[in-house]
Design a protein around this motif. Sequence first.
Motif, PDB file in Angstrom:
ATOM      1  N   SER A  21       0.816  -1.221   0.000  1.00 45.14           N
ATOM      2  CA  SER A  21       0.000   0.000   0.000  1.00 45.14           C
ATOM      3  C   SER A  21       0.847   1.268   0.000  1.00 45.14           C
ATOM      4  CB  SER A  21      -0.927   0.021   1.217  1.00 45.14           C
ATOM      5  OG  SER A  21      -0.166   0.200   2.417  1.00 45.14           O
ATOM      6  N   GLY A  22       2.080   1.158   0.489  1.00 43.39           N
ATOM      7  CA  GLY A  22       2.933   2.340   0.605  1.00 43.39           C
ATOM      8  C   GLY A  22       2.532   3.256   1.747  1.00 43.39           C
ATOM      9  N   LYS A  23       1.633   2.809   2.596  1.00 47.59           N
ATOM     10  CA  LYS A  23       1.186   3.629   3.719  1.00 47.59           C
ATOM     11  C   LYS A  23       2.281   3.757   4.772  1.00 47.59           C
ATOM     12  CE  LYS A  23      -3.755   2.498   3.365  1.00 47.59           C
ATOM     13  NZ  LYS A  23      -4.180   3.873   3.000  1.00 47.59           N
ATOM     14  N   HIS A  24       2.302   4.876   5.459  1.00 46.07           N
ATOM     15  CA  HIS A  24       3.188   5.061   6.607  1.00 46.07           C
ATOM     16  C   HIS A  24       2.681   4.171   7.742  1.00 46.07           C
ATOM     17  CE1 HIS A  24       5.026   6.974  10.125  1.00 46.07           C
ATOM     18  NE2 HIS A  24       5.900   7.508   9.288  1.00 46.07           N
ATOM     19  N   PRO A  25       3.598   3.554   8.504  1.00 41.06           N
ATOM     20  CA  PRO A  25       3.138   2.700   9.612  1.00 41.06           C
ATOM     21  C   PRO A  25       2.192   3.414  10.575  1.00 41.06           C
ATOM     22  CG  PRO A  25       5.470   2.358   9.219  1.00 41.06           C
ATOM     23  CD  PRO A  25       5.060   3.499   8.337  1.00 41.06           C
ATOM     24  N   GLY A  26       2.444   4.702  10.804  1.00 40.37           N
ATOM     25  CA  GLY A  26       1.561   5.459  11.691  1.00 40.37           C
ATOM     26  C   GLY A  26       0.147   5.568  11.135  1.00 40.37           C
ATOM     27  N   GLU A  27       0.030   5.661   9.822  1.00 42.07           N
ATOM     28  CA  GLU A  27      -1.283   5.735   9.188  1.00 42.07           C
ATOM     29  C   GLU A  27      -2.048   4.428   9.385  1.00 42.07           C
ATOM     30  OE1 GLU A  27      -3.248   6.665   4.770  1.00 42.07           O
ATOM     31  OE2 GLU A  27      -1.070   6.677   5.037  1.00 42.07           O
ATOM     32  N   LEU A  28      -1.343   3.320   9.260  1.00 46.78           N
ATOM     33  CA  LEU A  28      -1.989   2.024   9.458  1.00 46.78           C
ATOM     34  C   LEU A  28      -2.429   1.866  10.912  1.00 46.78           C
ATOM     35  CD1 LEU A  28      -2.878  -0.703   8.413  1.00 46.78           C
ATOM     36  CD2 LEU A  28      -0.549  -1.539   8.732  1.00 46.78           C
ATOM     37  N   LYS A  29      -1.568   2.320  11.834  1.00 43.72           N
ATOM     38  CA  LYS A  29      -1.951   2.268  13.253  1.00 43.72           C
ATOM     39  C   LYS A  29      -3.212   3.075  13.497  1.00 43.72           C
ATOM     40  CE  LYS A  29      -0.350   5.255  15.669  1.00 43.72           C
ATOM     41  NZ  LYS A  29      -0.496   6.413  16.528  1.00 43.72           N
ATOM     42  N   ASP A  30      -3.302   4.261  12.875  1.00 44.97           N
ATOM     43  CA  ASP A  30      -4.474   5.117  13.063  1.00 44.97           C
ATOM     44  C   ASP A  30      -5.729   4.492  12.463  1.00 44.97           C
ATOM     45  OD1 ASP A  30      -2.843   6.905  14.314  1.00 44.97           O
ATOM     46  OD2 ASP A  30      -2.732   8.329  12.640  1.00 44.97           O
ATOM     47  N   MET A  31      -5.572   3.741  11.375  1.00 47.17           N
ATOM     48  CA  MET A  31      -6.723   3.073  10.742  1.00 47.17           C
ATOM     49  C   MET A  31      -7.378   2.077  11.691  1.00 47.17           C
ATOM     50  SD  MET A  31      -5.179   2.255   6.949  1.00 47.17           S
ATOM     51  CE  MET A  31      -6.415   0.993   6.639  1.00 47.17           C
ATOM     52  N   SER A  75      -7.136   2.210  15.086  1.00 43.97           N
ATOM     53  CA  SER A  75      -7.383   2.785  16.417  1.00 43.97           C
ATOM     54  C   SER A  75      -8.638   3.647  16.435  1.00 43.97           C
ATOM     55  CB  SER A  75      -6.168   3.624  16.862  1.00 43.97           C
ATOM     56  OG  SER A  75      -5.005   2.825  16.913  1.00 43.97           O
ATOM     57  N   SER A  76      -9.751   3.047  16.778  1.00 46.88           N
ATOM     58  CA  SER A  76     -11.016   3.778  16.880  1.00 46.88           C
ATOM     59  C   SER A  76     -11.034   4.618  18.151  1.00 46.88           C
ATOM     60  CB  SER A  76     -12.197   2.801  16.901  1.00 46.88           C
ATOM     61  OG  SER A  76     -12.191   1.994  15.742  1.00 46.88           O
ATOM     62  N   PRO A  77     -11.732   5.764  18.158  1.00 46.42           N
ATOM     63  CA  PRO A  77     -11.824   6.591  19.360  1.00 46.42           C
ATOM     64  C   PRO A  77     -12.398   5.815  20.545  1.00 46.42           C
ATOM     65  CG  PRO A  77     -12.617   7.800  17.434  1.00 46.42           C
ATOM     66  CD  PRO A  77     -12.407   6.382  16.995  1.00 46.42           C
ATOM     67  N   GLY A  78     -11.678   5.849  21.649  1.00 44.95           N
ATOM     68  CA  GLY A  78     -12.127   5.175  22.856  1.00 44.95           C
ATOM     69  C   GLY A  78     -12.172   3.669  22.748  1.00 44.95           C
ATOM     70  N   GLY A  79     -11.486   3.099  21.735  1.00 48.58           N
ATOM     71  CA  GLY A  79     -11.599   1.677  21.479  1.00 48.58           C
ATOM     72  C   GLY A  79     -10.501   0.825  22.101  1.00 48.58           C
ATOM     73  N   THR A  80     -10.511  -0.442  21.716  1.00 48.55           N
ATOM     74  CA  THR A  80      -9.586  -1.413  22.313  1.00 48.55           C
ATOM     75  C   THR A  80      -8.143  -1.212  21.841  1.00 48.55           C
ATOM     76  OG1 THR A  80     -10.127  -2.957  20.510  1.00 48.55           O
ATOM     77  CG2 THR A  80     -11.390  -3.147  22.552  1.00 48.55           C
ATOM     78  N   THR A  81      -7.983  -0.896  20.549  1.00 50.07           N
ATOM     79  CA  THR A  81      -6.623  -0.778  20.015  1.00 50.07           C
ATOM     80  C   THR A  81      -5.879   0.394  20.624  1.00 50.07           C
ATOM     81  OG1 THR A  81      -7.349  -1.745  17.915  1.00 50.07           O
ATOM     82  CG2 THR A  81      -5.238  -0.593  17.918  1.00 50.07           C
ATOM     83  N   ILE A  82      -6.530   1.544  20.736  1.00 49.61           N
ATOM     84  CA  ILE A  82      -5.849   2.719  21.291  1.00 49.61           C
ATOM     85  C   ILE A  82      -5.498   2.496  22.759  1.00 49.61           C
ATOM     86  CG2 ILE A  82      -7.916   4.011  21.998  1.00 49.61           C
ATOM     87  CD1 ILE A  82      -4.693   5.393  20.299  1.00 49.61           C
ATOM     88  N   GLU A  83      -6.287   1.687  23.442  1.00 49.32           N
ATOM     89  CA  GLU A  83      -5.950   1.338  24.830  1.00 49.32           C
ATOM     90  C   GLU A  83      -4.681   0.489  24.865  1.00 49.32           C
ATOM     91  OE1 GLU A  83      -5.838   1.003  28.888  1.00 49.32           O
ATOM     92  OE2 GLU A  83      -7.022   2.381  27.631  1.00 49.32           O
ATOM     93  N   ALA A  84      -4.567  -0.454  23.926  1.00 48.94           N
ATOM     94  CA  ALA A  84      -3.348  -1.262  23.844  1.00 48.94           C
ATOM     95  C   ALA A  84      -2.150  -0.406  23.464  1.00 48.94           C
ATOM     96  CB  ALA A  84      -3.537  -2.385  22.835  1.00 48.94           C
ATOM     97  N   VAL A  85      -2.343   0.526  22.523  1.00 50.44           N
ATOM     98  CA  VAL A  85      -1.256   1.435  22.124  1.00 50.44           C
ATOM     99  C   VAL A  85      -0.817   2.277  23.312  1.00 50.44           C
ATOM    100  CG1 VAL A  85      -0.710   3.453  20.688  1.00 50.44           C
ATOM    101  CG2 VAL A  85      -1.892   1.479  19.677  1.00 50.44           C
ATOM    102  N   ARG A  86      -1.775   2.737  24.101  1.00 48.20           N
ATOM    103  CA  ARG A  86      -1.441   3.536  25.288  1.00 48.20           C
ATOM    104  C   ARG A  86      -0.546   2.754  26.233  1.00 48.20           C
ATOM    105  NH1 ARG A  86      -3.458   4.926  30.619  1.00 48.20           N
ATOM    106  NH2 ARG A  86      -4.864   3.142  30.586  1.00 48.20           N
TER     107      ARG A  86
END
Length: 273
Positions: free
Chosen positions: A223-233, A235-246
Amino acid sequence: MPEGKRSFRLGFIGTGNMASAIIKGVIAHGIVHPNSIHAFDVDLAKLNKLSAELGICAAKDNCEVVSNSDIIILAVKPNIYGKVLLEIKDCLEESHILVSIAAGITVDFIRQIIGGRCKVVRTMPNTPALVGEGMTALCTNHDLSLDELKEIKEILRALGKVEEVPENLMDAVTAVSGSGPAYVAMFIEAMADGGVLAGLPRDLAYRMAIQTVLGTAKLLSQSGKHPGELKDMVSSPGGTTIEAVRQLEKQGFRGAVIEAVNACMLKAKSLGK
């Protein structure tokens, strides 16, 4: 010589995992015919097994490899490079190309031992080469002709992707891609452990972690996407992934990886001294 086979002869001093991967790769891609490959290893059982399996020529010693080769890949541990180079020094001729695949071994280190007897190429492959998905960097110091450089790159592409870099970046390459498979394997192991803690059976946890890393890497590559862009894809607001990232950020995940890469680079620099 069968159509598609190259005219150069290939030699291997050492027949460990990486040498075996290169040999299998060049044969599978039709780059060199097995009878144009000579190899030697102090472990004669391993050498003879590889010779019987692939049809390559088992040499009686390192100098026989050199005398029957145009390109010689020195596939031994860094701590015995000096000893092996002294052994083959008088067998080398100006027409030879000597290829190093060891971490920390500089072109100058090799030249100090062999003098100007032949051309030298420094490379840094990694273990995914064993399945044809390697990342190999090479530096040449502009010694090679265009045709010679093409031949070296063709050999290395049998392992996966190839990048040409200046030699002052080779230790950084070692730290990122050469040693990188160990970091990724540790991450997969940790993900699987977390899965087991959460209740997954061990074998399922490993399968899911491995496929997730494999798929993510492929997605980023294609895809050529930046890794940060994929992480943001993900990470939903208030969701499980952003909690793990935190939690990962709280535990210093990215800082730990950066420091590990830097420590590896410094260690690689010290090997060539």
